[in-house]
Design an enzyme around this catalytic site. Sequence first.
Site, PDB file in Angstrom:
ATOM      1  N   GLU A 196     -20.296 -13.811  -6.778  1.00  0.00           N
ATOM      2  CA  GLU A 196     -19.585 -13.243  -5.628  1.00  0.00           C
ATOM      3  C   GLU A 196     -19.718 -14.152  -4.423  1.00  0.00           C
ATOM      4  O   GLU A 196     -18.767 -14.335  -3.651  1.00  0.00           O
ATOM      5  CB  GLU A 196     -20.129 -11.847  -5.309  1.00  0.00           C
ATOM      6  CG  GLU A 196     -19.362 -11.094  -4.227  1.00  0.00           C
ATOM      7  CD  GLU A 196     -19.877 -11.308  -2.810  1.00  0.00           C
ATOM      8  OE1 GLU A 196     -19.300 -10.733  -1.874  1.00  0.00           O
ATOM      9  OE2 GLU A 196     -20.856 -12.073  -2.625  1.00  0.00           O
ATOM     10  N   SER A 207      14.257  -3.477  15.357  1.00  0.00           N
ATOM     11  CA  SER A 207      14.054  -2.028  15.363  1.00  0.00           C
ATOM     12  C   SER A 207      13.024  -1.625  14.311  1.00  0.00           C
ATOM     13  O   SER A 207      13.005  -2.176  13.196  1.00  0.00           O
ATOM     14  CB  SER A 207      15.378  -1.311  15.073  1.00  0.00           C
ATOM     15  OG  SER A 207      15.157   0.076  14.871  1.00  0.00           O
ATOM     16  N   ASP A 267      -1.554  11.252 -13.191  1.00  0.00           N
ATOM     17  CA  ASP A 267      -0.962   9.920 -13.247  1.00  0.00           C
ATOM     18  C   ASP A 267      -0.185   9.601 -11.974  1.00  0.00           C
ATOM     19  O   ASP A 267      -0.216   8.468 -11.477  1.00  0.00           O
ATOM     20  CB  ASP A 267      -0.043   9.792 -14.463  1.00  0.00           C
ATOM     21  CG  ASP A 267      -0.816   9.514 -15.742  1.00  0.00           C
ATOM     22  OD1 ASP A 267      -2.054   9.346 -15.670  1.00  0.00           O
ATOM     23  OD2 ASP A 267      -0.189   9.463 -16.821  1.00  0.00           O
ATOM     24  N   HIS A 270      -0.856  -6.066  -1.334  1.00  0.00           N
ATOM     25  CA  HIS A 270      -0.788  -4.717  -0.760  1.00  0.00           C
ATOM     26  C   HIS A 270      -0.053  -4.798   0.571  1.00  0.00           C
ATOM     27  O   HIS A 270      -0.446  -5.538   1.465  1.00  0.00           O
ATOM     28  CB  HIS A 270      -2.207  -4.182  -0.562  1.00  0.00           C
ATOM     29  CG  HIS A 270      -2.306  -2.683  -0.565  1.00  0.00           C
ATOM     30  ND1 HIS A 270      -1.653  -1.902   0.364  1.00  0.00           N
ATOM     31  CD2 HIS A 270      -2.988  -1.824  -1.366  1.00  0.00           C
ATOM     32  CE1 HIS A 270      -1.937  -0.620   0.129  1.00  0.00           C
ATOM     33  NE2 HIS A 270      -2.728  -0.548  -0.918  1.00  0.00           N
TER      34      HIS A 270
END
Length: 739
Positions: A413, A617, A655, A678
């Site tokens: 890590e 906008s 689900d 994301h």
Amino acid sequence: MGYKSSARWRLFGLFVIVAAFFLVGFIIGWFANPPEDEPERRLSDNDRMKLLNEMKAENIRQYLRNFTKLPHLAGTEQNLRLAKQIQKEWKDFGLDSVDLVHYDVLLSYPNETNPNYISIINEQGTEIFKTSLLEPPPAGYENVSNVVPPYSAFSAKGEPEGDLVYVNYGRTEDFFKLEREMNISCTGKIVIARYGKIFRGNKVKNAILAGAKGIILFSDPVDYCAPGVEVYPDGWNLPGGGAQRGNVLNLNGAGDPLTPGYPAKEYTYRYKADDGAGLPKIPVHPIGYDDAKLLLSNMGGQAPPEGWKGGLNIPYNIGPGFIETFNTTKVKMHIYTNNKVTRIYNVIGKIRGATEPDRYVILGGHRDSWVFGGIDPTTGAAVVHEVVRSAGKYMKKGWRPRRTIIFASWDAEEFGLLGSTEWAEDNAKILQERAVAYINADSAIEGNYTLRVDCTPSLNTVVYNLTKKIDSPDEGYHGKSLYESWHQKDNWTTYRDAPRISKLGSGSDFEAYFQRLGIASGRARYTKNSKTEKYSNYPVYHSVYETFELVEKFYDPSFKQLLAVAQVRGGLIFELADSALLPFDFNEYAEALRTYTDSIFSLANKHKPSLDTFEVSFDSLFSAVKNFTEAAQDFHVRKKHLDMSNPMALRMVNDQMMYLERAFIDPLGLPGRPFYRHIIFAPSSHNKYAGESFPGIYDAMFDIENAKDQSKAWEEVKRQISIAAFTVHAAGMTLTEVV
């Protein structure tokens, strides 16, 4: 063959067909309606609390002591021995399977015969000062071998020399101030930045963009020494000879630099070492504040701007170069770090689910550390160990969770989230179909004031409900819940009357699962009082002084706060794995989206004339959030009336909940950061540690007033608004009733 014989064969064939239909029906019935004793294997709320109360502070203490006796840097024999120890003990605890899973990734180590250091040289090239090669070892560890000296992993090799420029924290705004307001160029210079505020890799990236040919990093006392506290071992502050190790990559979620996007297996194509993803092109090196004082004390040039002075008794002049008395001297870097492909090992343990074995709940944290890892990561590893032991004990009593639980001890890590990312890449197709949630288990403590939680908004409610059932370990809160102490100490006053929950950024192993794959994720740990304790993180972070004794003597002598973290992390895993109906709350997500939209719109309104000029906008985004909110409300109304005895209906609703987070994933990724997919959350482009909402829009507007082509810049803002609006609307559609 005669007529009678043929008839008998036809009759036999008919019998086989009927039997086959009966068998298929029986199998379907068996899985659609589990046997009656199946519910007894799952935990009632009372049993779930008994499981949490099975966890013991003394066990966590013993695991921490055992795991931190020796250094266990990724890629070393000791870290492999620790992996095998964890594998054996998880098997002994009773997990169904425990495997070592290896990958061959690019790691980085100092040259053992040619150490890294910084020097000051005179005009003849003679060294008149050089920085320390090692940290003074803490008491009791003087004879421990294999302690890696302070270094910046993946630094470029080189011996650049030149004038020194002090760049404060090395943030984007710090370099802007130097270049735009103070007319100081860093091109061809060596810069020196203090640690803190942002991820070290972002500092290096900023230095490269500014034209620097090397960067020195140091831990300033104002950032790494709490007022009134002694340095270690008499207190928990960083000694002057201590230095922060760390990687200086800019991977942006790529994983192994040589196999970005793909698992680093034996057969995988690898880029050449110099072409790897995110590798810095200039030398980098960390030093302690004693050495930094000697480098900075004779700096010439302009006085520092307001807020640029640290805690050393020196002027903090900017440079370039030294004052007139020393203006012929230069700074020289001597960096000889080697990068090499090295095998790493994850430990993967599993408890197979009784009813839905194809649905996975994951608890993962890393094992590797820069030295002893007293806090980072081993408080987290000890907590995971105790969660596994408790789960194993209940398995021996006949319990088995509804869904499969996966426990992971990640490797490497510290070198860029490599172990967790490679496993995510290796199993991406399966995880996208089957993963319910990922709970991260890095350092379990970074202060001893209160709980800190970062998670996707849909987990807010289950976190609040769980912490109301756990006893607070805090002094003065005997008989009160963890929720109560957390709420009183860190109330979310500007948003709601509840404990503060933060956005997920990066810097730990949830990154690939949340930012790339769209798996609902969260993390919990004990932290400092951010309102009064202004130093960065915890002072001895990534130094040789991160020992077991640091935790036992100063951070959590009773180990009760670590126990509370174990109960939160374990409680989330057991709740997500064992509840018939998943405990996600999408009304919370809707509220968060409204808040994030208001925030990004307010930021845009600082450029109101440009919004009008270029017809920008946010109406479509506000409309999409409204649609999502209505869909979430309708979904939860229907959920209340769900027929829990209908396994197909239950599975269908679960689900929908499991896949909601996936709906926020854009396969094209964010501009320039394809592995961050994301659309609602991503690490800040300017600080990997911090989470940013609507990152595509935010990045498009960053420093937009200085864009050369204003029309083109605002067109990109409009494009990002469109992407966000579509994604939010599409996510809401996944919650509508299935027809």
